[in-house]
Design an enzyme around this catalytic site. Sequence first.
Site, PDB file in Angstrom:
ATOM      1  N   GLY A  54      58.436 108.944 -29.268  1.00  0.00           N
ATOM      2  CA  GLY A  54      58.096 110.481 -28.837  1.00  0.00           C
ATOM      3  C   GLY A  54      57.268 111.217 -29.848  1.00  0.00           C
ATOM      4  N   GLY A  55      56.575 110.425 -30.618  1.00  0.00           N
ATOM      5  CA  GLY A  55      55.485 111.433 -31.617  1.00  0.00           C
ATOM      6  C   GLY A  55      54.602 112.239 -30.781  1.00  0.00           C
ATOM      7  N   CYS A  67      45.520 103.255 -28.775  1.00  0.00           N
ATOM      8  CA  CYS A  67      44.925 103.043 -30.202  1.00  0.00           C
ATOM      9  C   CYS A  67      44.343 101.726 -30.243  1.00  0.00           C
ATOM     10  CB  CYS A  67      46.254 103.157 -31.223  1.00  0.00           C
ATOM     11  SG  CYS A  67      47.622 102.254 -30.948  1.00  0.00           S
TER      12      CYS A  67
HETATM   13  C1  LIG Z   1      51.687 103.235 -27.482  1.00  0.00           C
HETATM   14  S1  LIG Z   1      53.303 102.971 -26.985  1.00  0.00           S
HETATM   15  C2  LIG Z   1      53.759 104.878 -26.774  1.00  0.00           C
HETATM   16  C3  LIG Z   1      53.822 105.608 -28.308  1.00  0.00           C
HETATM   17  C4  LIG Z   1      54.361 107.078 -27.945  1.00  0.00           C
HETATM   18  N1  LIG Z   1      53.608 107.879 -27.072  1.00  0.00           N
HETATM   19  C5  LIG Z   1      54.338 107.850 -29.510  1.00  0.00           C
HETATM   20  O1  LIG Z   1      53.471 108.924 -29.539  1.00  0.00           O
HETATM   21  O2  LIG Z   1      55.165 107.487 -30.421  1.00  0.00           O
HETATM   22  C6  LIG Z   1      53.518 102.712 -25.409  1.00  0.00           C
HETATM   23  C7  LIG Z   1      54.740 102.891 -24.893  1.00  0.00           C
HETATM   24  O3  LIG Z   1      54.585 102.452 -23.418  1.00  0.00           O
HETATM   25  C8  LIG Z   1      55.719 101.859 -23.024  1.00  0.00           C
HETATM   26  N2  LIG Z   1      55.582 101.107 -21.796  1.00  0.00           N
HETATM   27  C9  LIG Z   1      55.220 100.094 -21.626  1.00  0.00           C
HETATM   28  N3  LIG Z   1      55.213  99.772 -20.132  1.00  0.00           N
HETATM   29  C10 LIG Z   1      55.491 100.866 -19.541  1.00  0.00           C
HETATM   30  C11 LIG Z   1      55.659 101.176 -18.188  1.00  0.00           C
HETATM   31  N4  LIG Z   1      55.406 100.267 -17.351  1.00  0.00           N
HETATM   32  N5  LIG Z   1      56.085 102.374 -17.973  1.00  0.00           N
HETATM   33  C12 LIG Z   1      56.210 103.232 -18.975  1.00  0.00           C
HETATM   34  N6  LIG Z   1      56.138 103.107 -20.223  1.00  0.00           N
HETATM   35  C13 LIG Z   1      55.799 101.936 -20.599  1.00  0.00           C
HETATM   36  C14 LIG Z   1      56.077 100.942 -24.100  1.00  0.00           C
HETATM   37  O4  LIG Z   1      57.568 100.767 -24.127  1.00  0.00           O
HETATM   38  C15 LIG Z   1      55.696 101.888 -25.431  1.00  0.00           C
HETATM   39  O5  LIG Z   1      56.839 102.634 -25.898  1.00  0.00           O
END
Ligand SMILES: C[S@@+](CC[C@H](N)C(=O)[O-])C[C@H]1O[C@@H](n2cnc3c(N)ncnc32)[C@H](O)[C@@H]1O
EC number: 2.1.1.-
Length: 420
Positions: A232-233, A352
Amino acid sequence: MHPNALLDLCAELLRSVLKFDAPADGVVSAFFRKNKALGQRERHALAETTYAVLRQKPLLQSLAQSGSGPLERRLAILAWAGGDAGLKGALKPQEQEWLQQVRQVDLASLAPKLRHNMPEWLAEPLLARLGEEEFWALAASMNEGAPLDLRVNTLKAKREDVQAQLKAAGIDAQTMPYSPWGLRVQGKPALNKLEAFTSGALEVQDEGSQLLALALDAKRSEMVVDFCAGAGGKTLALGAAMRNTGRLYAFDVSGHRLESLKPRLARSGLSNVYPAQIAHERDDRIKRLSGKIDRVLVDAPCSGLGTLRRNPDLKWRQSPQAVAELQVKQRAILDSAARLLKPGGRLVYATCSLLEAENEEIARAFGEAHPDFVPLDAAAVLEKAHVTQAAGLCEQGFIRLWPHRHRVDGFFAAIWERKA
Ligand SMILES: C[S@@+](CC[C@H](N)C(=O)[O-])C[C@H]1O[C@@H](n2cnc3c(N)ncnc32)[C@H](O)[C@@H]1O
């Protein structure tokens, strides 16, 4: 602890980290939990040495070939970050002699792969995109540590007041060059006991992430979805931008990650956030909200190669196959998330990663398949969001942040508006 025992312990830690079967930060934390007696300075020495080895693995492995004894001990000696005095106390005469010899090597004369310290599959596309001069600047910047970036929760405090509070606590925080919410601190001061942190006025968040939240430009009373919310950042930044009004859904497939959002949410004072675990990107919940949402952020799962300053192990844990699998996921998530938008709504796709394969390629393919989504010029969007020097953060209409140019983690974002 005797310096020699500490060096051996470091070799043991390296042995675990270099298996690459789990993220390095987790392996280091678990190692410290197991070795409770280690003091603050000893932990610092072990962690910094491990990260130095991960950053320069090819170079150090090559230099280590001439020595004797366990390879991990040699690597720890070459990268030792616990001070020369301690190291001297730990080394056998033969090792001292060897270290002297290695320190004479002219690093500039070594093969390129021992100087950029990246796998070829990563170095190649970056060199093609950036050209020689910038490629080497990028390689150097990835070997520097990253500063601590903070975001002021504008719902609770003003940036200058938080800056003054930090100063009173002996922490020098500078305003960020681009994000109007950001403060930057050198080193790693402990923040979690400070009033500014416990009261929710402050969150740890790198500048690139702040810029992505600014690009979505979520407003009061809107319906907003953070599709891949994780811990949730960005959700927290979006909720504050919405002034704690409207409805902000935080979706993710990982319930575990969404759990870590909860204490942060409690501190933040936000009551407009609705975290929900989804089974996959075509979950029924998504279908039900189809066409109802004003803004959607897709912070897609990616290789993370823009964060090598913080996570240098990723360059050894990722592979072209992993990137190809991620591309499939990224396309599917973006396609599905786009269905949520109302006519006139805004979509932001972000990663990223530094690779075009996960960025421009995905964005262009989406644009071609969805003529009802009109690309917005990223520089104009950021300028409107009061981001300074916005044009310098963008290329070809996209946000493109680079560690060597902007002193932030690498980030990409594409922005569209659904035709009204
Ligand atoms: C880059 S990280 C997100 C970081 C977050 N937005 C932050 O700012 O802290 C990508 C996220 O996508 C999630 N994810 C992977 N496959 C997904 C899907 N099919 N639908 C939704 N989320 C998914 C992962 O669990 C992961 O938490």
